[in-house]
Design a protein around this motif. Structure first.
Motif, PDB file in Angstrom:
ATOM      1  N   UNK A  64       0.850  -1.190   0.000  1.00 10.89           N
ATOM      2  CA  UNK A  64       0.000   0.000   0.000  1.00 10.89           C
ATOM      3  C   UNK A  64       0.888   1.243   0.000  1.00 10.89           C
ATOM      4  N   UNK A  65       0.466   2.316  -0.683  1.00 15.05           N
ATOM      5  CA  UNK A  65       1.327   3.490  -0.887  1.00 15.05           C
ATOM      6  C   UNK A  65       1.360   4.434   0.314  1.00 15.05           C
ATOM      7  N   UNK A  66       1.840   3.935   1.441  1.00 11.98           N
ATOM      8  CA  UNK A  66       1.851   4.737   2.664  1.00 11.98           C
ATOM      9  C   UNK A  66       3.046   5.674   2.703  1.00 11.98           C
ATOM     10  N   UNK A  67       2.826   6.838   3.261  1.00 15.70           N
ATOM     11  CA  UNK A  67       3.894   7.806   3.463  1.00 15.70           C
ATOM     12  C   UNK A  67       4.212   7.883   4.956  1.00 15.70           C
ATOM     13  N   UNK A  81       4.317  10.380  15.213  1.00 13.10           N
ATOM     14  CA  UNK A  81       4.635   9.566  14.039  1.00 13.10           C
ATOM     15  C   UNK A  81       3.385   8.881  13.487  1.00 13.10           C
ATOM     16  N   UNK A  82       3.328   8.769  12.163  1.00 18.15           N
ATOM     17  CA  UNK A  82       2.210   8.069  11.552  1.00 18.15           C
ATOM     18  C   UNK A  82       2.498   7.653  10.126  1.00 18.15           C
ATOM     19  N   UNK A  83       1.533   6.951   9.544  1.00 17.62           N
ATOM     20  CA  UNK A  83       1.524   6.650   8.108  1.00 17.62           C
ATOM     21  C   UNK A  83       0.261   7.267   7.529  1.00 17.62           C
ATOM     22  N   UNK A  84       0.431   7.929   6.404  1.00 13.42           N
ATOM     23  CA  UNK A  84      -0.727   8.447   5.684  1.00 13.42           C
ATOM     24  C   UNK A  84      -0.813   7.697   4.364  1.00 13.42           C
ATOM     25  N   UNK A  85      -1.996   7.123   4.099  1.00 11.96           N
ATOM     26  CA  UNK A  85      -2.196   6.321   2.889  1.00 11.96           C
ATOM     27  C   UNK A  85      -3.281   6.991   2.048  1.00 11.96           C
ATOM     28  N   UNK A  86      -2.894   7.742   1.019  1.00 14.02           N
ATOM     29  CA  UNK A  86      -3.903   8.420   0.190  1.00 14.02           C
ATOM     30  C   UNK A  86      -4.523   7.457  -0.811  1.00 14.02           C
ATOM     31  N   UNK A  87      -5.822   7.618  -1.037  1.00 14.37           N
ATOM     32  CA  UNK A  87      -6.511   6.819  -2.054  1.00 14.37           C
ATOM     33  C   UNK A  87      -7.016   7.764  -3.134  1.00 14.37           C
ATOM     34  N   UNK A  88      -6.692   7.503  -4.405  1.00 14.93           N
ATOM     35  CA  UNK A  88      -7.126   8.404  -5.484  1.00 14.93           C
ATOM     36  C   UNK A  88      -8.639   8.584  -5.494  1.00 14.93           C
ATOM     37  N   UNK A  89      -9.075   9.816  -5.485  1.00 15.17           N
ATOM     38  CA  UNK A  89     -10.498  10.113  -5.559  1.00 15.17           C
ATOM     39  C   UNK A  89     -11.281   9.880  -4.284  1.00 15.17           C
ATOM     40  N   UNK A 119     -10.920   4.497   1.207  1.00 16.29           N
ATOM     41  CA  UNK A 119     -10.706   5.612   2.117  1.00 16.29           C
ATOM     42  C   UNK A 119      -9.234   6.050   2.109  1.00 16.29           C
ATOM     43  N   UNK A 120      -8.986   7.338   2.306  1.00 13.56           N
ATOM     44  CA  UNK A 120      -7.673   7.743   2.793  1.00 13.56           C
ATOM     45  C   UNK A 120      -7.548   7.231   4.223  1.00 13.56           C
ATOM     46  N   UNK A 121      -6.339   6.912   4.639  1.00 13.77           N
ATOM     47  CA  UNK A 121      -6.143   6.401   5.997  1.00 13.77           C
ATOM     48  C   UNK A 121      -4.973   7.133   6.646  1.00 13.77           C
ATOM     49  N   UNK A 122      -5.184   7.616   7.853  1.00 13.81           N
ATOM     50  CA  UNK A 122      -4.103   8.138   8.687  1.00 13.81           C
ATOM     51  C   UNK A 122      -4.045   7.292   9.941  1.00 13.81           C
ATOM     52  N   UNK A 123      -2.940   6.573  10.117  1.00 10.76           N
ATOM     53  CA  UNK A 123      -2.734   5.789  11.332  1.00 10.76           C
ATOM     54  C   UNK A 123      -1.531   6.362  12.055  1.00 10.76           C
ATOM     55  N   UNK A 124      -1.641   6.509  13.349  1.00 14.89           N
ATOM     56  CA  UNK A 124      -0.557   7.095  14.130  1.00 14.89           C
ATOM     57  C   UNK A 124      -0.396   6.323  15.430  1.00 14.89           C
ATOM     58  N   UNK A 125       0.698   6.589  16.125  1.00 18.99           N
ATOM     59  CA  UNK A 125       0.905   5.973  17.432  1.00 18.99           C
ATOM     60  C   UNK A 125       1.108   7.071  18.469  1.00 18.99           C
ATOM     61  N   UNK A 126       0.527   6.878  19.622  1.00 20.67           N
ATOM     62  CA  UNK A 126       0.595   7.896  20.663  1.00 20.67           C
ATOM     63  C   UNK A 126       2.036   8.086  21.132  1.00 20.67           C
ATOM     64  N   UNK A 127       2.408   9.335  21.305  1.00 18.56           N
ATOM     65  CA  UNK A 127       3.783   9.690  21.627  1.00 18.56           C
ATOM     66  C   UNK A 127       4.218   9.031  22.939  1.00 18.56           C
TER      67      UNK A 127
END
Length: 335
Positions: A64-67, A81-89, A119-127
């Motif tokens: 998956x194209x996560x940033x 810190x997190x990963x953002x995974x954009x989905x076209x459209x 969906x676009x997805x933003x997953x993060x972890x608590x500091x």
């Protein structure tokens, strides 16, 4: 015959009785304070992950194209810190948060499936809980600032997208409190959330020490305030959840949970306003509903977001769901 003699035993003086009772009371008090210190230290102490725990699955393995992204917490005092995974459209973004001392990789499977659902997805972890450690953690008091920072970042990345949230354990409790404070979140799934900070500590103490928590409550609360700067009553999803309505909430909980009392789910459900959903899963441990039946779990979660974020009509499954997976059919059965 032996001559009987009267033996007089010395009577303890009032002074010795007083000192003895004071000594016993001091000993009991020392034990209570010691238990309170242990609870607070265990709860807030930084815990560095073992090296092998850092070598785990990443978005690369799932294709998956996560940033890799970082964003500031609410008060901009550190980076999350997190990963953002954009989905076209995509017209929706789902904010996903793991639990206490959890990392973003813990919920990567769910994130991949949400992304595949469009969906676009933003997953993060608590500091301090995941890969970044070294500072004391709390059980939601400070972590809510990370959640609110995540909401702001998700809105910045896709301003027109409608926002939903999924949280697990402490992350679910924080998501409830954060959603109550974030009108941008329009739909919430809370899996294995605790109702109040006090209740989750009480549940742990009763299961480990087999003693009523009321013995240690006052001193634990005081030490928590002295060491971490907050009290039990400052972390209460049960108080906040009613403020989410008329936005929808789905509450999920395993009925064999040994970390969070399963009865917390019905309490949260009762306190929530409409629309609301409750899914209690039999014979499932803490945060285990997804692993118990991945297909059913994702069907329910995807349908929930489709209905409330995409305004699609729900579609009933072709076959009946396993009765064990369905859980109790009424609240009275759960309680």
């Amino acid at each position: 015959m032996f001559k009987r003699t009267n033996v007089r035993y010395p009577r303890p003086s009032l002074k010795s009785l007083l000192w003895g009772s004071l000594g016993g009371s001091a000993g009991i008090l020392a034990v209570i304070i010691g238990v309170g210190l242990y609870i607070v230290e265990t709860l807030t102490r930084p815990k560095r992950l073992a090296t092998f725990a850092l070598y785990t699955f990443s978005p690369f393995e799932l294709g998956i194209p996560a940033e890799d992204v970082t964003f500031p917490s609410l008060h901009n005092d550190y980076q999350v810190n997190g990963w953002y995974v954009p989905h076209p459209g995509a017209t929706t973004t789902i904010v996903v948060s793991p639990g206490y001392r959890g990392s973003r990789s813990d919920v990567l499977g769910l994130c991949a499936l949400l992304w595949k659902a469009g969906h676009n997805v933003l997953v993060f972890e608590y500091y301090g809980h995941g890969t970044v450690v070294g500072m004391p953690v709390t059980l939601g008091y400070r972590e809510i600032n990370d959640f609110l920072g995540a909401v702001a970042y998700a809105k910045q990345r896709a301003p027109e997208a409608r926002l939903g949230a999924v949280g697990y354990s402490m992350g679910a409790a924080v998501s409830i409190m954060g959603t109550a404070r974030s009108p941008e979140i329009e739909a919430l799934v809370a899996d294995s959330a605790f109702a109040t900070h006090r209740r989750v500590v009480e549940f742990a103490v009763s299961r480990t020490l087999h003693l009523p928590f009321i013995i240690f409550e006052w001193v634990t609360d005081l030490i928590l305030w002295l060491r971490a700067g907050y009290r039990f009553n400052q972390v209460e999803p049960l108080r906040d959840i009613a403020r989410i309505s008329p936005r929808p909430v789905m509450i999920i909980h395993g009925m064999k949970d040994t970390i969070v009392d399963p009865h917390d789910a019905p309490l949260l459900y009762k306190a929530a306003g409409e629309p609301r959903e409750l899914w209690l899963v039999q014979d499932v441990e803490h945060c285990g509903a997804y692993f118990f039946d991945r297909v059913e779990y994702m069907r329910r979660v995807n349908e929930f977001f489709d209905v409330y974020l995409r305004q699609r009509t729900p579609v009933s499954p072709d076959t009946d769901t396993d009765a064990q997976s369905e859980g109790p059919t009424s609240l009275s059965e759960a309680i």
